[in-house]
Design an enzyme around this catalytic site. Structure first.
Site, PDB file in Angstrom:
ATOM      1  N   SER A   1     -28.658 -17.841   3.669  1.00  0.00           N
ATOM      2  CA  SER A   1     -29.150 -18.765   4.703  1.00  0.00           C
ATOM      3  C   SER A   1     -29.439 -17.932   5.952  1.00  0.00           C
ATOM      4  CB  SER A   1     -28.113 -19.846   4.994  1.00  0.00           C
ATOM      5  OG  SER A   1     -26.926 -19.291   5.507  1.00  0.00           O
TER       6      SER A   1
ATOM      7  N   HIS B   1     -25.776 -21.839  -0.689  1.00  0.00           N
ATOM      8  CA  HIS B   1     -24.825 -21.006  -1.428  1.00  0.00           C
ATOM      9  C   HIS B   1     -24.488 -21.561  -2.812  1.00  0.00           C
ATOM     10  CE1 HIS B   1     -23.269 -19.214   2.617  1.00  0.00           C
ATOM     11  NE2 HIS B   1     -24.492 -18.840   2.317  1.00  0.00           N
TER      12      HIS B   1
ATOM     13  N   GLN C   1     -23.160 -26.633   4.449  1.00  0.00           N
ATOM     14  CA  GLN C   1     -23.017 -25.384   3.683  1.00  0.00           C
ATOM     15  C   GLN C   1     -21.559 -24.983   3.437  1.00  0.00           C
ATOM     16  OE1 GLN C   1     -25.681 -21.821   4.487  1.00  0.00           O
ATOM     17  NE2 GLN C   1     -23.770 -20.984   5.239  1.00  0.00           N
ATOM     18  N   GLU C   2     -20.719 -25.114   4.481  1.00  0.00           N
ATOM     19  CA  GLU C   2     -19.341 -24.620   4.327  1.00  0.00           C
ATOM     20  C   GLU C   2     -18.347 -25.575   4.978  1.00  0.00           C
ATOM     21  OE1 GLU C   2     -19.259 -20.626   6.043  1.00  0.00           O
ATOM     22  OE2 GLU C   2     -21.208 -20.221   5.137  1.00  0.00           O
TER      23      GLU C   2
ATOM     24  N   GLU D   1     -19.734 -17.647  -2.122  1.00  0.00           N
ATOM     25  CA  GLU D   1     -18.597 -17.072  -1.381  1.00  0.00           C
ATOM     26  C   GLU D   1     -17.251 -17.429  -2.007  1.00  0.00           C
ATOM     27  OE1 GLU D   1     -19.035 -18.147   2.748  1.00  0.00           O
ATOM     28  OE2 GLU D   1     -20.933 -17.082   2.918  1.00  0.00           O
TER      29      GLU D   1
ATOM     30  N   ASP E   1     -19.531 -24.909   8.623  1.00  0.00           N
ATOM     31  CA  ASP E   1     -20.809 -24.268   8.938  1.00  0.00           C
ATOM     32  C   ASP E   1     -21.877 -25.202   8.382  1.00  0.00           C
ATOM     33  OD1 ASP E   1     -23.063 -22.863   9.380  1.00  0.00           O
ATOM     34  OD2 ASP E   1     -22.506 -21.082   8.225  1.00  0.00           O
TER      35      ASP E   1
ATOM     36  N   GLU F   1     -20.139 -24.585  13.190  1.00  0.00           N
ATOM     37  CA  GLU F   1     -21.160 -23.535  13.302  1.00  0.00           C
ATOM     38  C   GLU F   1     -22.538 -24.132  13.007  1.00  0.00           C
ATOM     39  OE1 GLU F   1     -20.046 -20.010  11.095  1.00  0.00           O
ATOM     40  OE2 GLU F   1     -22.137 -19.639  10.574  1.00  0.00           O
TER      41      GLU F   1
ATOM     42  N   ASP G   1     -24.839 -19.173  14.958  1.00  0.00           N
ATOM     43  CA  ASP G   1     -25.094 -18.102  13.985  1.00  0.00           C
ATOM     44  C   ASP G   1     -26.606 -17.858  13.960  1.00  0.00           C
ATOM     45  OD1 ASP G   1     -25.462 -16.522  11.745  1.00  0.00           O
ATOM     46  OD2 ASP G   1     -24.763 -17.983  10.297  1.00  0.00           O
TER      47      ASP G   1
ATOM     48  N   LYS H   1     -22.554 -10.786  13.019  1.00  0.00           N
ATOM     49  CA  LYS H   1     -22.807 -10.192  11.703  1.00  0.00           C
ATOM     50  C   LYS H   1     -23.560  -8.893  11.948  1.00  0.00           C
ATOM     51  CE  LYS H   1     -23.550 -14.557   9.165  1.00  0.00           C
ATOM     52  NZ  LYS H   1     -24.586 -15.594   8.893  1.00  0.00           N
TER      53      LYS H   1
ATOM     54  N   SER I   1     -18.180 -11.970  11.162  1.00  0.00           N
ATOM     55  CA  SER I   1     -18.451 -12.668   9.898  1.00  0.00           C
ATOM     56  C   SER I   1     -19.022 -11.802   8.783  1.00  0.00           C
ATOM     57  CB  SER I   1     -19.438 -13.805  10.165  1.00  0.00           C
ATOM     58  OG  SER I   1     -19.872 -14.425   8.969  1.00  0.00           O
ATOM     59  N   HIS I   2     -18.644 -12.162   7.569  1.00  0.00           N
ATOM     60  CA  HIS I   2     -19.255 -11.643   6.342  1.00  0.00           C
ATOM     61  C   HIS I   2     -20.627 -12.296   6.127  1.00  0.00           C
ATOM     62  CE1 HIS I   2     -17.615 -15.197   3.659  1.00  0.00           C
ATOM     63  NE2 HIS I   2     -18.184 -15.624   4.760  1.00  0.00           N
ATOM     64  N   ARG I   3     -21.294 -11.921   5.025  1.00  0.00           N
ATOM     65  CA  ARG I   3     -22.484 -12.610   4.539  1.00  0.00           C
ATOM     66  C   ARG I   3     -22.162 -13.215   3.176  1.00  0.00           C
ATOM     67  NH1 ARG I   3     -26.952 -11.940   7.945  1.00  0.00           N
ATOM     68  NH2 ARG I   3     -27.345 -13.983   6.999  1.00  0.00           N
ATOM     69  N   SER I   4     -23.056 -14.094   2.703  1.00  0.00           N
ATOM     70  CA  SER I   4     -22.783 -14.677   1.386  1.00  0.00           C
ATOM     71  C   SER I   4     -22.903 -13.625   0.275  1.00  0.00           C
ATOM     72  CB  SER I   4     -23.698 -15.872   1.134  1.00  0.00           C
ATOM     73  OG  SER I   4     -25.038 -15.545   1.427  1.00  0.00           O
TER      74      SER I   4
ATOM     75  N   LYS J   1     -14.648 -14.759   9.919  1.00  0.00           N
ATOM     76  CA  LYS J   1     -15.031 -15.630   8.800  1.00  0.00           C
ATOM     77  C   LYS J   1     -15.355 -14.731   7.622  1.00  0.00           C
ATOM     78  CE  LYS J   1     -19.054 -17.929   8.277  1.00  0.00           C
ATOM     79  NZ  LYS J   1     -20.093 -18.978   8.163  1.00  0.00           N
TER      80      LYS J   1
HETATM   81  O1  LIG Z   1     -24.386 -18.826   7.213  1.00  0.00           O
HETATM   82  C1  LIG Z   1     -23.446 -18.010   7.236  1.00  0.00           C
HETATM   83  O2  LIG Z   1     -22.663 -18.020   8.164  1.00  0.00           O
HETATM   84  C2  LIG Z   1     -23.314 -16.954   6.184  1.00  0.00           C
HETATM   85  C3  LIG Z   1     -21.936 -16.518   5.841  1.00  0.00           C
HETATM   86  O3  LIG Z   1     -21.066 -17.565   5.529  1.00  0.00           O
HETATM   87  O4  LIG Z   1     -24.102 -17.228   5.069  1.00  0.00           O
HETATM   88  P1  LIG Z   1     -25.351 -16.249   4.788  1.00  0.00           P
HETATM   89  O5  LIG Z   1     -24.800 -14.879   4.652  1.00  0.00           O
HETATM   90  O6  LIG Z   1     -25.957 -16.787   3.517  1.00  0.00           O
HETATM   91  O7  LIG Z   1     -26.274 -16.375   5.952  1.00  0.00           O
HETATM   92 MG   LIG Z   2     -23.685 -19.606   9.306  1.00  0.00          MG
END
Ligand SMILES: O=C(O)[C@@H](CO)OP(=O)(O)O
Ligand SMILES: [Mg+2]
Length: 401
Positions: free
Chosen positions: A42, A146, A154-155, A196, A232, A275, A302, A327, A354-357, A378
């Protein structure tokens, strides 16, 4: 001592089975660092550009590596990252790829730390860094980009706000994830997992709220500290710019209705964290929501900010949000990511590293969160590429006391 002697790049697998860039950096005195680029699904419209892996590697070999070898010191992160920008020559790393840039930037930081004999968080944060640990936001259920045929939001995140230690926080999130698995089972809902590692059942968002609220409550009772619920929304993915509506399946919401809906959710579920509640161009809607509920929840940008200090400054000027997701691959270097954290902190916003998916076993973000004293990280709940970071935080906590 930290002058760079060699940089090698290779194509490795990420957690989705896609190729990504891994970099090895070696210094004159034998310091070594290895790091890999993550990848989003995303992705925000304004992120730095991820090139196809082969192209990114070829371009970085041609343009960036000659500017680094024998020229730049791995221990001087600003020098490394300035050389990467100089080699690329664009605003968005579209020549060498943000994936090559971030892998080299992070690998150089690790090589610099190795020469000093210091852990990465210490090298990046210095001796005067704070001694707080970030609260881990744990993705426990979700869908969006995801996972197919799952929730629109999404989350759904567990937020262990009351945890006395990082280790207890990490284990509490895993317990919430497990409890959700049981609750889905009891309802006879089959569920796989999304990118994730969060449960990805075919249920609507209302049912997801019920289940996540129950699971966080049950686990909070067991562990004896507060666990909130976060989201999120990744609202850009729900937004149809032509029709100017957010689509949740058959339900449509206008931009104003979206802000009302988010404010209602914050109150109904006492959300600790939200988020991307509105799409990435709507600074005004974000600011309106911040006026209404920013005193009682974390409102994090984000896709809105994409770890970019210019967009963050626009948000600060507009009063949009009270937190920024950080990120490193969204902006391309560690220096740029730290700039975003510093601008946020100076203006009273929280940083959420933050990580990525799409991830790898790389643990740089765990060190970055501790180094910058970020209040949140995250990085998922279960799954090897997620636990790599969580377990590294547990090790850092042990090392730092
Ligand atoms: O939207 C987000 O915050 C991320 C991580 O959870 O997803 P993606 O890496 O797919 O952008
Ligand atoms: Mg996000």
């Amino acid at each position: 001592m930290t002058r760079i002697r060699s940089v090698s790049l290779r194509r490795i697998l990420d957690s989705r089975g896609n190729p990504t860039v891994e970099a090895d950096v070696l210094t004159e005195s034998g310091g070594f660092g290895r790091a890999a680029a993550p990848s989003g699904a995303s992705t925000g419209e304004y992120e730095a550009i991820e090139l196809p892996t082969g192209e990114a590697i070829a371009a970085a070999r041609q343009h960036a590596i000659p500017r680094l070898i024998n020229e730049v010191h791995a221990g001087n992160q600003r020098e490394v990252d300035a050389a990467l920008h100089g080699a690329d020559g664009t605003d968005d790393f579209s020549n060498i790829g943000a994936n090559s840039a971030v892998a080299i930037s992070m690998a150089a930081a690790k090589a610099g730390a190795d020469v000093l004999g210091a852990p990465l968080y210490q090298h990046l944060g210095g001796t005067f860094r704070g001694d707080n640990f970030p609260i881990p936001l744990g993705n426990v259920l979700g869908g969006g980009e995801h996972a197919k045929e799952a929730t629109h939001i999404q989350e759904f995140l567990a937020v262990p706000v009351g945890a006395p230690s990082i280790s207890e926080a990490v284990f509490a999130n895993a317990a919430v994830h497990e409890r959700i698995g049981d609750l889905l089972d009891e309802r006879g809902v089959a569920a796989g997992k999304g990118d994730e590692g969060a449960w990805a059942p075919s249920i609507d968002d209302a049912a997801a709220f019920e289940i996540v609220a129950q699971a966080t409550g049950d686990v909070a009772d067991d562990v004896g500290f507060d666990i909130g619920v976060g989201l999120d929304v990744a609202a850009s993915e729900l937004y149809d710019a032509d029709d100017e509506v957010y689509r949740y399946g058959d339900v449509e919401r206008t931009p104003d209705e979206q802000v009302d809906y988010m404010a209602d959710l914050v109150d109904e579920y006492d959300l600790a964290y939200v988020e991307d509640p509105v799409e990435e161009n709507d600074f005004d809607g974000f600011a309106d929501l911040t006026d209404r509920v920013g005193d009682r929840t974390v409102l994090c940008g984000d896709d809105l900010f994409v770890t970019n200090v210019e967009r963050l400054q626009d948000g600060i000027d507009a009063g949009a949000g009270n937190a920024i997701l950080v990120k490193p691959n969204q902006i391309g270097t560690l220096s740029d990511a730290v700039d975003a954290v510093e601008l946020a902190t100076r203006n009273g916003l929280d940083a959420v590293v933050s990580h990525r998916s799409g991830e790898t076993e790389d643990t740089t973000i765990a060190h970055l969160a501790v180094a910058t004293d970020a209040p949140f990280i995250k990085t998922g709940t279960v799954g090897g590429e997620r636990t790599a970071k969580l377990n590294e935080l547990i090790r850092i906590a042990e090392d730092a006391v």
